[in-house]
Design a protein around this motif. Structure first.
Motif, PDB file in Angstrom:
ATOM      1  N   LEU A 161       0.565  -0.974   0.289  1.00 37.74           N
ATOM      2  CA  LEU A 161      -0.100   0.154   0.001  1.00 37.74           C
ATOM      3  C   LEU A 161       0.727   1.293  -0.348  1.00 37.74           C
ATOM      4  O   LEU A 161       1.644   1.305   0.726  1.00 37.74           O
ATOM      5  N   ASN A 162       0.885   2.020  -1.131  1.00 32.74           N
ATOM      6  CA  ASN A 162       1.231   3.407  -1.513  1.00 32.74           C
ATOM      7  C   ASN A 162       0.795   4.215   0.106  1.00 32.74           C
ATOM      8  O   ASN A 162      -0.442   4.428   0.068  1.00 32.74           O
ATOM      9  N   LEU A 163       2.149   4.894   1.134  1.00 25.88           N
ATOM     10  CA  LEU A 163       1.544   5.477   2.127  1.00 25.88           C
ATOM     11  C   LEU A 163       0.561   6.637   1.538  1.00 25.88           C
ATOM     12  O   LEU A 163       0.006   7.306   2.503  1.00 25.88           O
ATOM     13  N   ALA A 164       1.013   7.517   0.417  1.00 30.82           N
ATOM     14  CA  ALA A 164      -0.033   8.221   0.014  1.00 30.82           C
ATOM     15  C   ALA A 164      -1.554   8.140  -0.203  1.00 30.82           C
ATOM     16  O   ALA A 164      -1.987   8.865  -0.105  1.00 30.82           O
ATOM     17  N   GLU A 165      -1.746   7.034  -0.044  1.00 30.06           N
ATOM     18  CA  GLU A 165      -2.998   6.700  -0.650  1.00 30.06           C
ATOM     19  C   GLU A 165      -3.933   7.301   1.153  1.00 30.06           C
ATOM     20  O   GLU A 165      -5.905   7.526   1.103  1.00 30.06           O
ATOM     21  N   ALA A 166      -3.319   7.242   2.484  1.00 25.87           N
ATOM     22  CA  ALA A 166      -3.571   8.285   3.639  1.00 25.87           C
ATOM     23  C   ALA A 166      -3.892   9.240   3.868  1.00 25.87           C
ATOM     24  O   ALA A 166      -4.167  10.030   4.810  1.00 25.87           O
ATOM     25  N   ASP A 167      -3.305   9.686   2.848  1.00 21.64           N
ATOM     26  CA  ASP A 167      -3.578  12.005   2.424  1.00 21.64           C
ATOM     27  C   ASP A 167      -4.492  11.945   1.783  1.00 21.64           C
ATOM     28  O   ASP A 167      -4.800  11.129   0.517  1.00 21.64           O
ATOM     29  N   ASP A 168      -5.567  12.688   2.168  1.00 20.67           N
ATOM     30  CA  ASP A 168      -7.200  12.896   1.881  1.00 20.67           C
ATOM     31  C   ASP A 168      -6.994  13.259   0.380  1.00 20.67           C
ATOM     32  O   ASP A 168      -8.610  13.132  -0.788  1.00 20.67           O
ATOM     33  N   VAL A 169      -6.058  13.860   0.447  1.00 19.28           N
ATOM     34  CA  VAL A 169      -6.543  15.653  -0.477  1.00 19.28           C
ATOM     35  C   VAL A 169      -5.438  14.266  -1.968  1.00 19.28           C
ATOM     36  O   VAL A 169      -5.968  14.586  -2.963  1.00 19.28           O
ATOM     37  N   GLU A 170      -4.542  13.798  -1.747  1.00 18.68           N
ATOM     38  CA  GLU A 170      -3.855  12.889  -2.883  1.00 18.68           C
ATOM     39  C   GLU A 170      -5.159  11.736  -3.425  1.00 18.68           C
ATOM     40  O   GLU A 170      -5.216  11.379  -4.555  1.00 18.68           O
ATOM     41  N   ARG A 171      -5.500  10.682  -2.037  1.00 22.56           N
ATOM     42  CA  ARG A 171      -6.600   9.976  -1.971  1.00 22.56           C
ATOM     43  C   ARG A 171      -7.386  10.581  -3.394  1.00 22.56           C
ATOM     44  O   ARG A 171      -7.736  10.168  -4.542  1.00 22.56           O
ATOM     45  N   GLU A 172      -7.921  11.805  -3.117  1.00 19.42           N
ATOM     46  CA  GLU A 172      -8.545  12.391  -4.139  1.00 19.42           C
ATOM     47  C   GLU A 172      -9.084  12.776  -5.691  1.00 19.42           C
ATOM     48  O   GLU A 172      -9.441  12.089  -6.170  1.00 19.42           O
ATOM     49  N   ARG A 173      -7.357  13.167  -5.517  1.00 23.22           N
ATOM     50  CA  ARG A 173      -7.248  13.425  -6.737  1.00 23.22           C
ATOM     51  C   ARG A 173      -6.904  12.038  -7.314  1.00 23.22           C
ATOM     52  O   ARG A 173      -7.718  12.400  -9.016  1.00 23.22           O
ATOM     53  N   ARG A 183     -13.101   5.841  -2.909  1.00 24.83           N
ATOM     54  CA  ARG A 183     -11.453   4.979  -2.753  1.00 24.83           C
ATOM     55  C   ARG A 183     -11.198   5.762  -2.018  1.00 24.83           C
ATOM     56  O   ARG A 183     -11.934   7.007  -1.376  1.00 24.83           O
ATOM     57  N   THR A 184     -11.519   4.386  -1.044  1.00 24.92           N
ATOM     58  CA  THR A 184     -10.831   4.658   0.240  1.00 24.92           C
ATOM     59  C   THR A 184      -9.844   3.758   1.309  1.00 24.92           C
ATOM     60  O   THR A 184      -9.317   3.232   0.474  1.00 24.92           O
ATOM     61  N   LEU A 185      -9.110   3.740   2.567  1.00 27.65           N
ATOM     62  CA  LEU A 185      -8.661   3.406   2.330  1.00 27.65           C
ATOM     63  C   LEU A 185      -8.995   1.719   2.791  1.00 27.65           C
ATOM     64  O   LEU A 185      -8.071   0.329   2.896  1.00 27.65           O
ATOM     65  N   LEU A 186     -10.679   1.970   3.813  1.00 30.67           N
ATOM     66  CA  LEU A 186     -10.271   0.405   4.183  1.00 30.67           C
ATOM     67  C   LEU A 186     -11.206  -0.458   2.171  1.00 30.67           C
ATOM     68  O   LEU A 186     -10.935  -1.350   2.926  1.00 30.67           O
ATOM     69  N   GLY A 187     -11.558   0.267   1.470  1.00 26.98           N
ATOM     70  CA  GLY A 187     -11.901  -0.028   0.148  1.00 26.98           C
ATOM     71  C   GLY A 187     -10.434  -0.532  -0.247  1.00 26.98           C
ATOM     72  O   GLY A 187     -10.344  -1.521  -0.913  1.00 26.98           O
ATOM     73  N   HIS A 188      -9.612  -0.461  -0.187  1.00 27.88           N
ATOM     74  CA  HIS A 188      -8.009  -0.554  -1.077  1.00 27.88           C
ATOM     75  C   HIS A 188      -7.957  -1.924  -0.305  1.00 27.88           C
ATOM     76  O   HIS A 188      -7.383  -3.061  -0.679  1.00 27.88           O
ATOM     77  N   PHE A 189      -7.842  -1.991   1.365  1.00 24.71           N
ATOM     78  CA  PHE A 189      -7.560  -3.184   1.932  1.00 24.71           C
ATOM     79  C   PHE A 189      -8.438  -4.328   1.810  1.00 24.71           C
ATOM     80  O   PHE A 189      -8.396  -5.803   1.390  1.00 24.71           O
ATOM     81  N   ARG A 190      -9.581  -3.785   1.567  1.00 21.63           N
ATOM     82  CA  ARG A 190     -10.902  -5.220   0.541  1.00 21.63           C
ATOM     83  C   ARG A 190     -10.651  -5.549  -0.491  1.00 21.63           C
ATOM     84  O   ARG A 190     -11.077  -6.919  -0.641  1.00 21.63           O
ATOM     85  N   HIS A 191     -10.527  -4.706  -1.410  1.00 25.29           N
ATOM     86  CA  HIS A 191     -10.204  -5.568  -3.070  1.00 25.29           C
ATOM     87  C   HIS A 191      -9.033  -5.982  -2.618  1.00 25.29           C
ATOM     88  O   HIS A 191      -8.845  -7.262  -3.129  1.00 25.29           O
ATOM     89  N   GLU A 192      -7.743  -5.988  -2.007  1.00 22.36           N
ATOM     90  CA  GLU A 192      -5.941  -6.794  -2.098  1.00 22.36           C
ATOM     91  C   GLU A 192      -6.828  -7.898  -1.286  1.00 22.36           C
ATOM     92  O   GLU A 192      -6.518  -8.896  -2.506  1.00 22.36           O
ATOM     93  N   ILE A 193      -7.205  -7.702  -0.515  1.00 17.07           N
ATOM     94  CA  ILE A 193      -7.572  -9.150   0.143  1.00 17.07           C
ATOM     95  C   ILE A 193      -8.071  -9.803  -0.003  1.00 17.07           C
ATOM     96  O   ILE A 193      -8.220 -11.138  -0.049  1.00 17.07           O
ATOM     97  N   GLY A 194      -8.852  -9.916  -1.074  1.00 19.85           N
ATOM     98  CA  GLY A 194     -10.360 -10.180  -2.730  1.00 19.85           C
ATOM     99  C   GLY A 194      -9.035 -11.087  -2.981  1.00 19.85           C
ATOM    100  O   GLY A 194      -9.711 -12.413  -3.818  1.00 19.85           O
ATOM    101  N   HIS A 195      -8.115 -10.865  -3.540  1.00 26.26           N
ATOM    102  CA  HIS A 195      -6.747 -10.881  -4.443  1.00 26.26           C
ATOM    103  C   HIS A 195      -6.198 -12.312  -3.370  1.00 26.26           C
ATOM    104  O   HIS A 195      -6.109 -12.920  -4.379  1.00 26.26           O
ATOM    105  N   TYR A 196      -5.816 -11.603  -2.617  1.00 32.83           N
ATOM    106  CA  TYR A 196      -5.444 -13.153  -1.420  1.00 32.83           C
ATOM    107  C   TYR A 196      -6.125 -14.188  -1.175  1.00 32.83           C
ATOM    108  O   TYR A 196      -6.052 -15.173  -1.313  1.00 32.83           O
TER     109      TYR A 196
END
Length: 379
Positions: A161-173, A183-196
């Motif tokens: 996970l790119n740490l920049a995803e925890a920056d609200d402004v950068e994530r919205e960009r 696009r949220t941090l929790l959404g990222h985790f749930r998507h990637e864990i789906g691959h696992y």
């Protein structure tokens, strides 16, 4: 997520609390009890206020203000069940890294709450070379270094996970850049864990032919599929068969997006049920959009989840619009998408299930609709 209360004073608590805001007692989350535990100091350890025989230590990451989970005092572990899967964390001597990492850990613990409730297998890298692990990395450009940007993704059990995803402004960009509704941090985790969990629950399972019938043939060239998606976008009418645009790119991404949405549904329904929500829209005529959200979504059949979810999301989106916000859940669950969600539900439900299954699994870890890791190091 259910509602929590301080066991000493009955003050309502959020999952992330490390201290009761009323009586100011320290609290910590015990994943075996699936509850926040009010704590009393006892030497170098802590005892449970409501159950004095229970002894705990704080997760080592509590020292960074990054974790409120507990470790049994008798355990030889320094890190909690969630944090021991961290392989790489950022340089925490950099204040901005620490701020962002804390946000990432909040989302990750919510992910683990759901996975543990689902009784999913969670091997770490000490017991399985392909076990679940996390690298939280900073783009080289942030330190004025040369190197490729960090890409959020999954590779054989390792989630980066790119740490920049925890920056609200950068994530919205990035959300706007990629034309995403959500696009949220929790959404990222749930998507990637789906691959696992595709690797764990589908790849070598007899259900694989059914997966291909529902999602498509994953043997299609993944790299070419992504290139085609980014060059041409989804095909016309994709909304009838996929929960998101990105899900159209390849069956693996379709499964991961569907998995993430299933976790959204289950976690939100548990919250709604904990609050005793009822949806009774005052309509003149038409469809029955009422629902009483009174269920344990981790234990109910899939059809019951969908019956509750559709009215709830209509109500949630209506409330958001009244506040001038975009839809909280900007997705359509068509019959085709519901069929895919049903597949995910069935794979999770196929796990061993009994009244004691979650407790047994956790002790082992501590010890070693159908159409209707190792300890963290720095880098």
């Amino acid at each position: 997520m259910k509602i929590f209360q301080c066991q000493a004073c009955e003050q309502p608590l959020h999952f992330e609390h490390a201290r009761c805001e009323s009586c100011e007692r320290p609290v910590g989350y015990d994943p075996l009890r699936t509850d926040l535990v009010a704590l009393e100091p006892e030497g170098e350890a802590w005892r449970a206020f409501a159950e004095p025989a229970s002894r705990y230590r704080l997760c080592a990451n509590a020292g960074f203000g990054a974790c409120n989970w507990l470790v049994p005092a008798a355990s030889g572990e320094s890190y909690c069940l969630a944090c021991r899967h961290n392989r790489v964390v950022p340089d925490l001597s950099v204040d901005w890294n620490l701020v962002r990492w804390r946000e990432i850990e909040v989302a990750k613990r919510r992910l683990f709450y759901s996975m543990l409730r689902m009784n999913l297998p969670l091997a770490d890298r000490r017991s399985d070379p392909a076990g679940l692990a996390f690298d939280f990395l900073v783009d080289p450009s942030e330190a004025h270094l040369l190197g490729p940007p960090v890409l959020t993704g999954h590779d054989n059990g390792l989630i980066t996970l790119n740490l920049a995803e925890a920056d609200d402004v950068e994530r919205e960009r990035r959300r706007t850049l990629f034309g995403e509704h959500y696009r949220t941090l929790l959404g990222h985790f749930r998507h990637e864990i789906g691959h696992y969990f595709w690797n764990v629950l589908v790849r070598h399972d007899p259900c694989l032919p059914r997966f291909r019938a529902v999602f498509g043939d994953e043997r299609a060239d993944y790299g070419l599929a992504l290139q085609r998606h980014y060059a041409h976008g989804p095909g016309e009418g994709w909304q009838e068969h996929f929960v998101s645009s990105y899900a159209t790119s390849h069956p693996w991404e379709d499964f991961a997006e569907t998995w993430a949405h299933y976790m959204h549904i289950v976690d939100t329904l548990e919250t709604a049920s904990s609050f005793g929500l009822r949806v009774e829209p005052k309509l003149r005529t038409g469809l029955d959009l009422g629902a009483r959200i009174d269920l344990d979504p981790y234990r109910h059949e899939f059809g019951r989840l969908i019956e509750a979810w559709l009215p709830l999301t209509f109500a949630m989106n209506s409330l958001n619009r009244s506040m001038g916000q975009s839809d909280l859940y900007p997705f359509r669950l068509t019959p085709s998408v519901i069929g895919k969600l049903s597949f995910v539900h069935d794979r999770i439900a196929a796990r061993p299930d009994s009244n004691d299954s979650i407790a047994d699994t956790l002790r082992a870890l501590i010890a070693g609709l159908r159409q209707r890791v190792a300890s963290p190091r720095y880098a």
